[in-house]
Design a protein around this motif. Structure first.
Motif, PDB file in Angstrom:
ATOM      1  N   UNK A 135       0.891  -1.089   0.078  1.00  0.00           N
ATOM      2  CA  UNK A 135       0.011  -0.059   0.051  1.00  0.00           C
ATOM      3  C   UNK A 135       1.009   1.273   0.005  1.00  0.00           C
ATOM      4  N   UNK A 136       0.269   2.280  -0.509  1.00  0.00           N
ATOM      5  CA  UNK A 136       1.128   3.579  -0.726  1.00  0.00           C
ATOM      6  C   UNK A 136       0.216   4.751  -0.693  1.00  0.00           C
ATOM      7  N   UNK A 137       0.487   5.980  -0.351  1.00  0.00           N
ATOM      8  CA  UNK A 137      -0.372   6.894  -0.623  1.00  0.00           C
ATOM      9  C   UNK A 137      -0.514   7.213  -2.014  1.00  0.00           C
ATOM     10  N   UNK A 138      -1.645   7.711  -2.637  1.00  0.00           N
ATOM     11  CA  UNK A 138      -2.166   7.870  -3.921  1.00  0.00           C
ATOM     12  C   UNK A 138      -1.305   8.854  -4.692  1.00  0.00           C
ATOM     13  N   UNK A 152      -8.611   4.084  -0.831  1.00  0.00           N
ATOM     14  CA  UNK A 152      -9.346   4.497   0.406  1.00  0.00           C
ATOM     15  C   UNK A 152      -8.915   5.574   1.014  1.00  0.00           C
ATOM     16  N   UNK A 153      -9.727   6.329   1.774  1.00  0.00           N
ATOM     17  CA  UNK A 153      -9.392   7.434   2.616  1.00  0.00           C
ATOM     18  C   UNK A 153      -9.395   7.074   4.051  1.00  0.00           C
ATOM     19  N   UNK A 154      -8.403   6.609   4.883  1.00  0.00           N
ATOM     20  CA  UNK A 154      -8.393   6.308   6.144  1.00  0.00           C
ATOM     21  C   UNK A 154      -8.307   7.336   6.976  1.00  0.00           C
ATOM     22  N   UNK A 155      -8.336   7.300   8.260  1.00  0.00           N
ATOM     23  CA  UNK A 155      -8.424   8.411   9.354  1.00  0.00           C
ATOM     24  C   UNK A 155      -7.478   9.492   9.403  1.00  0.00           C
ATOM     25  N   UNK A 156      -6.203   9.184   8.625  1.00  0.00           N
ATOM     26  CA  UNK A 156      -5.290  10.136   8.518  1.00  0.00           C
ATOM     27  C   UNK A 156      -5.498  11.207   7.393  1.00  0.00           C
ATOM     28  N   UNK A 157      -6.305  10.933   6.537  1.00  0.00           N
ATOM     29  CA  UNK A 157      -6.769  11.957   5.617  1.00  0.00           C
ATOM     30  C   UNK A 157      -6.172  11.889   4.322  1.00  0.00           C
ATOM     31  N   UNK A 158      -5.011  11.102   4.139  1.00  0.00           N
ATOM     32  CA  UNK A 158      -4.406  10.958   2.843  1.00  0.00           C
ATOM     33  C   UNK A 158      -4.933   9.568   2.280  1.00  0.00           C
TER      34      UNK A 158
END
Length: 161
Positions: free
Chosen positions: A122-125, A146-152
């Protein structure tokens, strides 16, 4: 040429230096490890080695000819023939193809030495560099971002070995 090595006790000083020197750089693309990571580094290193001995994780460092750590490439959450891939390369070593080469090597090791049949990652988009490494090494995008709780927004990848 840097060498991918299985994590050993004697890597601790160079690994600490790698993490400490690149902390701010890594925090731009992954959550920061926090001060406790550095304060308790020796215990954490021993715990990683214990997990590795138990076969639940396989940790690797990319080491230059002088023993400095240039990167980490790890397999965690090993179960049912699969594992989660994670990696990070020192800021001063980026742009040379080291992550791509190390991930390719680890994919071969994962199948041949650890008997794994597939890897997840997994990585940030918005992390184009990491996405490129995964795509160049045979990983395919799976599922929806997906947009997890961290916002990225995160994207997930999968590769059969």
């Amino acid at each position: 040429m840097p060498e991918l090595q299985r994590l050993r006790p004697e890597h601790a000083p160079a690994l600490f230096a790698f993490e400490h020197e690149n902390r701010q750089y890594f925090a731009k693309s992954v959550p920061d490890r926090g001060d406790a990571y550095f304060a308790e580094f020796d215990a954490r290193h021993a715990a990683l080695l214990a997990e590795q001995a138990a076969g639940t994780c396989h940790f690797h460092v990319l080491v230059d000819g002088e023993g400095a750590v240039l990167g980490r490439v790890n397999l965690v959450d090993v179960a049912d023939g699969e594992a989660e891939l994670g990696y990070r390369i020192a800021e001063g070593a980026t742009g040379r193809g080291l992550a791509t080469d190390a991930v390719r090597q680890l994919c071969g090791i994962a199948a041949a030495k650890y008997g794994l049949t597939a890897l997840r990652a997994a990585t940030y988009a918005d992390n184009a560099g990491s996405r490129g490494v995964l795509e160049r090494t045979g990983f395919s995008l799976v599922g929806e971002p997906v947009l997890p709780a961290g916002g990225r927004t995160e994207v997930r990848y999968f590769r059969k070995l």
